[in-house]
Design an enzyme around this catalytic site. Structure first.
Site, mmCIF file in Angstrom:
data_model
loop_
_atom_site.group_PDB
_atom_site.id
_atom_site.type_symbol
_atom_site.label_atom_id
_atom_site.label_comp_id
_atom_site.label_asym_id
_atom_site.label_seq_id
_atom_site.Cartn_x
_atom_site.Cartn_y
_atom_site.Cartn_z
ATOM 1 N N HIS A 65 -19.229 20.926 -43.507
ATOM 2 C CA HIS A 65 -18.529 22.215 -43.642
ATOM 3 C C HIS A 65 -19.164 23.062 -44.743
ATOM 4 C CE1 HIS A 65 -15.535 20.215 -41.240
ATOM 5 N NE2 HIS A 65 -15.266 19.347 -42.188
ATOM 6 N N HIS A 120 -16.757 27.810 -55.239
ATOM 7 C CA HIS A 120 -15.462 27.229 -55.633
ATOM 8 C C HIS A 120 -15.674 26.003 -56.510
ATOM 9 C CE1 HIS A 120 -13.409 29.128 -51.860
ATOM 10 N NE2 HIS A 120 -13.489 29.959 -52.884
ATOM 11 N N THR A 200 -8.621 26.373 -48.655
ATOM 12 C CA THR A 200 -9.010 27.360 -47.629
ATOM 13 C C THR A 200 -9.612 26.692 -46.392
ATOM 14 O OG1 THR A 200 -11.250 27.642 -48.479
ATOM 15 C CG2 THR A 200 -9.535 29.080 -49.408
ATOM 16 N N THR A 201 -9.613 25.345 -46.402
ATOM 17 C CA THR A 201 -10.012 24.628 -45.197
ATOM 18 C C THR A 201 -8.941 23.576 -44.923
ATOM 19 O OG1 THR A 201 -11.133 22.747 -46.221
ATOM 20 C CG2 THR A 201 -12.431 24.764 -45.942
HETATM 21 N N1 LIG Z 1 -12.336 25.683 -50.158
HETATM 22 S S1 LIG Z 1 -11.361 24.908 -51.168
HETATM 23 O O1 LIG Z 1 -11.896 24.925 -52.516
HETATM 24 O O2 LIG Z 1 -9.995 25.458 -51.038
HETATM 25 C C1 LIG Z 1 -11.250 23.204 -50.719
HETATM 26 C C2 LIG Z 1 -10.758 22.878 -49.474
HETATM 27 C C3 LIG Z 1 -10.655 21.515 -49.085
HETATM 28 C C4 LIG Z 1 -11.061 20.520 -49.965
HETATM 29 N N2 LIG Z 1 -10.967 19.156 -49.641
HETATM 30 C C5 LIG Z 1 -10.360 18.704 -48.397
HETATM 31 C C6 LIG Z 1 -9.248 17.754 -48.714
HETATM 32 C C7 LIG Z 1 -8.872 16.692 -47.965
HETATM 33 C C8 LIG Z 1 -7.772 16.131 -48.607
HETATM 34 C C9 LIG Z 1 -7.524 16.904 -49.709
HETATM 35 O O3 LIG Z 1 -8.457 17.897 -49.788
HETATM 36 C C10 LIG Z 1 -11.555 20.858 -51.224
HETATM 37 N N3 LIG Z 1 -11.971 19.812 -52.147
HETATM 38 O O4 LIG Z 1 -11.948 18.635 -51.790
HETATM 39 O O5 LIG Z 1 -12.323 20.148 -53.278
HETATM 40 C C11 LIG Z 1 -11.656 22.210 -51.607
HETATM 41 ZN ZN LIG Z 2 -13.985 26.417 -50.918
#
Ligand SMILES: NS(=O)(=O)c1ccc(NCc2ccco2)c([N+](=O)[O-])c1
Ligand SMILES: [Zn+2]
Length: 263
Positions: A65, A120, A200-201
């Site tokens: 991703h 990020h 955001t994912t």
């Molecule tokens: N674009 S973001 O900074 O919001 C973002 C999104 C997903 C995940 N992780 C996905 C996830 C799975 C279980 C918990 O987390 C992360 N991260 O891990 O730093 C950052």
């Molecule tokens: Zn991000």
């Protein structure tokens, strides 16, 4: 856990995420369009402090991703604190979101205007929670520092990252990446907007205190182009899927949020 069944394509992209992740239609989803003129001032809100001097980067990886640099978060060696945060939050990883050639690629927008990319830096509240995973499901579990990347001159330090992207071209690839300190990616001042939002994912957990810096950093089109040599797909997959446009568009503000500004 089965492989991620979400992406940024027509069938599996942001408009389809709600099918597996109903919180996608939640009350504090990210990103958002930040409207500076509507941001509230809160004099009790002080500056943020980034204590990255003893940070320990470990690896750089393509997770299908984005490209992610992971840190040793086994102690409080690198934290963000101050501003809206009640505790120090531990740096876990940083990653980027970007567009296609010449297109926008940031996740947050400012008065409807996007940037070429967005960095990020993800931190978790290790004072209140035991692991990142626990923190990631708590309303005050994460603090993500968002930094806009604007197209312009070459960024002196981003080369350290873009020069190794060829080693993590395919999903699932990773390589050692030690001794990198992300403070070299910060703009000259740390004035910011802050609001309560989400990942955001997927899984889109509503667990993020967002801190978005007002001042972008400047990177060249050539450096941005290096991100696009990455692939969403694995080496064995025949479909060569160039990794680009891996950003979620702004989400409804709903009854939330006053965005607060500190400058
Ligand atoms: N674009 S973001 O900074 O919001 C973002 C999104 C997903 C995940 N992780 C996905 C996830 C799975 C279980 C918990 O987390 C992360 N991260 O891990 O730093 C950052
Ligand atoms: Zn991000």
């Amino acid at each position: 856990m089965t492989g991620d069944h979400w992406g940024y394509g027509k069938e599996d992209g942001p408009s389809a995420w709600h099918r597996h992740y109903p919180v996608a239609k939640g009350s504090r989803q990210s990103p958002i369009d930040i409207i500076p003129d509507e941001a509230r001032r809160d004099s009790s809100l002080g500056p943020i402090f980034l204590k990255y001097d003893r940070c320990t980067s470990l690896s750089i990886a393509n997770n299908g991703h984005s490209v992610v640099v992971e840190f040793d978060d086994s102690d409080d060696r690198s934290v963000i604190q101050g501003g809206p945060l009640d505790n120090p939050y531990r740096l876990k990883q940083f990653h980027f979101h970007w567009g296609g050639k010449g297109c926008e690629g940031s996740e947050h927008t400012v008065a409807g205007v996007g940037y070429a990319s967005e960095l990020h830096l993800v931190h978790w509240n290790a004072v209140k929670y035991t692991t990142y995973e626990d923190a990631a499901t708590a309303p005050d579990g994460l603090a993500v520092l968002g930094i806009f990347l604007e197209q312009g001159d070459d960024h002196r330090w981003l080369h350290t990252i873009t020069d190794v992207l060829y080693m993590v071209k395919f999903k699932g690839s990773a390589t050692n990446f030690k001794g990198f300190n992300p403070k070299c990616l910060l703009p000259s001042n740390l004035h910011y907007w802050t609001y309560l939002g989400s990942l955001t994912t997927p899984p889109l957990h509503e667990s993020v205190i967002w801190i978005v810096l007002k001042e972008p950093i400047v990177v060249s089109e050539k450096q941005l182009g290096m991100f696009r040599i990455l692939q969403f797909s694995g080496e064995e997959e025949d479909q060569r899927m160039r990794m680009e446009n891996n950003f979620r568009p702004p989400q409804p503000l709903k009854e939330r949020i006053s965005v607060v500004v500190h400058d």
